[in-house]
Design an enzyme around this catalytic site. Structure first.
Site, mmCIF file in Angstrom:
data_model
loop_
_atom_site.group_PDB
_atom_site.id
_atom_site.type_symbol
_atom_site.label_atom_id
_atom_site.label_comp_id
_atom_site.label_asym_id
_atom_site.label_seq_id
_atom_site.Cartn_x
_atom_site.Cartn_y
_atom_site.Cartn_z
ATOM 1 N N THR A 146 -34.707 52.068 94.931
ATOM 2 C CA THR A 146 -33.452 51.510 94.905
ATOM 3 C C THR A 146 -33.949 50.144 95.994
ATOM 4 O O THR A 146 -34.734 49.983 96.768
ATOM 5 C CB THR A 146 -32.506 51.994 95.906
ATOM 6 O OG1 THR A 146 -31.896 53.126 94.979
ATOM 7 C CG2 THR A 146 -30.943 51.151 96.319
ATOM 8 N N ARG B 77 -26.468 60.188 84.806
ATOM 9 C CA ARG B 77 -26.365 60.554 86.037
ATOM 10 C C ARG B 77 -26.036 59.161 87.032
ATOM 11 O O ARG B 77 -26.548 58.242 86.790
ATOM 12 C CB ARG B 77 -27.797 61.080 86.531
ATOM 13 C CG ARG B 77 -28.130 61.424 87.988
ATOM 14 C CD ARG B 77 -28.701 60.243 88.754
ATOM 15 N NE ARG B 77 -29.136 60.687 89.955
ATOM 16 C CZ ARG B 77 -29.630 59.581 90.933
ATOM 17 N NH1 ARG B 77 -29.648 58.527 90.567
ATOM 18 N NH2 ARG B 77 -29.814 60.231 91.871
ATOM 19 N N VAL B 78 -25.362 59.269 87.846
ATOM 20 C CA VAL B 78 -24.909 58.249 88.724
ATOM 21 C C VAL B 78 -25.268 58.725 90.384
ATOM 22 O O VAL B 78 -24.783 59.819 90.729
ATOM 23 C CB VAL B 78 -23.533 57.720 88.812
ATOM 24 C CG1 VAL B 78 -23.347 56.650 89.716
ATOM 25 C CG2 VAL B 78 -23.207 57.292 87.439
ATOM 26 N N GLY B 79 -26.091 57.973 90.999
ATOM 27 C CA GLY B 79 -26.656 58.040 92.550
ATOM 28 C C GLY B 79 -25.811 57.537 93.356
ATOM 29 O O GLY B 79 -24.502 57.123 92.989
ATOM 30 N N ASP B 80 -26.248 57.346 94.630
ATOM 31 C CA ASP B 80 -25.463 56.757 95.768
ATOM 32 C C ASP B 80 -25.196 55.303 95.685
ATOM 33 O O ASP B 80 -24.456 54.929 96.322
ATOM 34 C CB ASP B 80 -26.018 57.583 97.122
ATOM 35 C CG ASP B 80 -27.632 56.556 97.208
ATOM 36 O OD1 ASP B 80 -28.250 56.645 96.155
ATOM 37 O OD2 ASP B 80 -27.890 56.401 98.278
ATOM 38 N N THR C 177 -31.577 53.944 100.526
ATOM 39 C CA THR C 177 -32.492 54.267 99.579
ATOM 40 C C THR C 177 -32.719 55.786 99.774
ATOM 41 O O THR C 177 -33.292 56.112 100.858
ATOM 42 C CB THR C 177 -33.548 53.440 99.465
ATOM 43 O OG1 THR C 177 -34.584 53.973 98.641
ATOM 44 C CG2 THR C 177 -34.274 53.038 100.828
ATOM 45 N N GLY C 178 -32.863 56.448 98.720
ATOM 46 C CA GLY C 178 -33.322 57.932 98.809
ATOM 47 C C GLY C 178 -32.796 58.739 97.843
ATOM 48 O O GLY C 178 -32.164 58.531 96.692
ATOM 49 N N THR C 179 -33.003 60.066 98.053
ATOM 50 C CA THR C 179 -32.326 61.034 97.101
ATOM 51 C C THR C 179 -30.822 60.953 96.927
ATOM 52 O O THR C 179 -30.150 61.546 97.862
ATOM 53 C CB THR C 179 -32.887 62.529 97.707
ATOM 54 O OG1 THR C 179 -32.675 62.804 98.785
ATOM 55 C CG2 THR C 179 -34.211 62.808 97.230
HETATM 56 N N1 ASP Z 1 -30.732 56.290 95.821
HETATM 57 C C1 ASP Z 1 -31.043 56.073 94.282
HETATM 58 C C2 ASP Z 1 -30.404 56.927 93.436
HETATM 59 O O1 ASP Z 1 -30.495 58.028 93.758
HETATM 60 C C3 ASP Z 1 -32.832 56.049 94.371
HETATM 61 C C4 ASP Z 1 -33.480 55.254 95.217
HETATM 62 O O2 ASP Z 1 -32.985 54.969 96.357
HETATM 63 O O3 ASP Z 1 -34.314 54.965 94.752
HETATM 64 O O4 ASP Z 1 -30.363 56.538 92.562
#
Ligand code: ASP
Length: 330
Positions: free
Chosen positions: A186, A214-217, A237-239
């Site tokens: 991200t 799928r939708v992330g944070d 940014t992360g999981t």
């Molecule tokens: N946080 C982002 C997501 O889960 C991934 C990322 O930070 O690269 O979509």
């Protein structure tokens, strides 16, 4: 007197220690520096934090090194689904889009949702259609594809099959400073302007090999993006799933507002104490209303940098030498 500041990130992740060349590292650092200089110029002439974070993220989206906009990662179906969000700390106005496939700059679509619709969050074809109606540039979905990302998907599908790409113990397969296959790529920006206003913006292609839909944070206000003049501005940014469950970005703000914590205490609590309890990997960037900055990450590295008006930009990928230096006077 307020010294305006812009902070950016280009994702967190693991580091292939043996394979990174100084030249490749330089390429990433130069890109971060250039974006800080260009978007930071907005703050230098008295522009708004909102405009600075919009431009910083737009430039990060245009740069194929980072996983947002052009150069975004592939879903398991070999397509791109892009997410972005933006928030104005002065008014708490917010805008977000998810699963768009044709908007060239998702962050501009998020901003349009915030300023030109009566909604906060649009998804899928409705979001793409809205962006087009607003006159934003739309492209063929193939525009976002790069050979490097296609090879990355092939590698991940060969190595992990249907799995996600967050296994930091897997062997490195990439020459970039942060392993492209394990990078949580991200992009984001936070800023404080000369008027004392805060803003945050986040944009992503998501995670390589993610399930379609799928939708992330990143596009979720409070999880991947939050700004409030009473506390701070945050981009993560992360999981993504873990950041959603922790309501990570808002938690930083809430700890400051309700528990009286400093920016650094609040960000460290979220990144080093709370996220690891649910195996949340990644980091965040944050700035508070006094111009203090924090850039913690619990992965091996995070592409990051900041610029204070009138000073040279600072950029880093791996080490954390800046933590002790970051105060408005620093
Ligand atoms: N946080 C982002 C997501 O889960 C991934 C990322 O930070 O690269 O979509």
């Amino acid at each position: 007197m307020i010294k305006p500041v812009l902070v950016i990130h280009g994702g967190a992740g693991a580091i292939p220690r043996t394979e990174t060349t100084p030249e490749v590292r330089q390429q990433y650092e130069d890109a971060l520096r250039q974006i800080l200089n260009e978007a930071g110029a907005i703050l230098a002439i008295g522009g708004s934090a909102l405009d600075a974070v919009t431009e910083a993220v737009r430039l990060l989206e245009e740069c194929p090194l980072f996983n947002a906009g052009y150069g975004a990662v592939f879903t398991s179906a070999g397509k791109h689904e892009l997410d972005a969000s933006i928030m104005n700390g002065k008014t708490l106005q917010s805008g977000a889009i998810a699963n768009v496939t044709t908007v060239r700059n998702p962050i501009l679509a998020a901003r349009a949702v915030m300023e030109r619709s009566s909604h906060v969050f649009l998804v899928g074809t409705g979001a793409d259609d809205f962006a087009r109606e607003q006159g934003l540039e739309c492209v063929d979905p193939a525009f976002f594809s790069t050979t490097a990302r296609r090879e990355q998907l092939d590698r991940v599908q060969r190595t992990l099959g249907g799995g996600m790409v967050l296994d930091h113990d897997a062997q490195s397969l990439s020459a970039a400073p942060l392993d492209e296959d394990k990078k949580l790529g991200t992009v984001g920006a936070v800023a404080l302007d000369s008027h004392g206003n805060l803003a945050a913006a986040t944009s992503t292609g998501g995670m390589t090999n993610k399930q379609p839909g799928r939708v992330g944070d990143a596009p979720m206000i409070g999880a991947g993006c939050y700004a409030n003049n009473r506390s701070c501005a945050v981009s993560t940014t992360g999981t993504g799933e873990m950041f959603i469950r922790m309501v990570a970005a808002y938690d930083v703000s809430a700890q400051m507002e309700y528990a009286g914590r400093t920016l650094e205490e609040a960000t460290h609590s979220v990144v080093y104490d709370k996220l690891p309890t649910i195996a949340g990997a990644g980091g965040l960037i944050a700035v508070d209303a006094e111009g203090n900055i924090s850039l913690p990450f619990n992965t091996e590295g995070m592409y990051r940098g900041y610029i204070k008006v009138g000073e040279q930009p600072f950029v880093a990928i791996h080490d954390k030498p800046e933590e002790a230096l970051l105060s408005q006077d620093g």
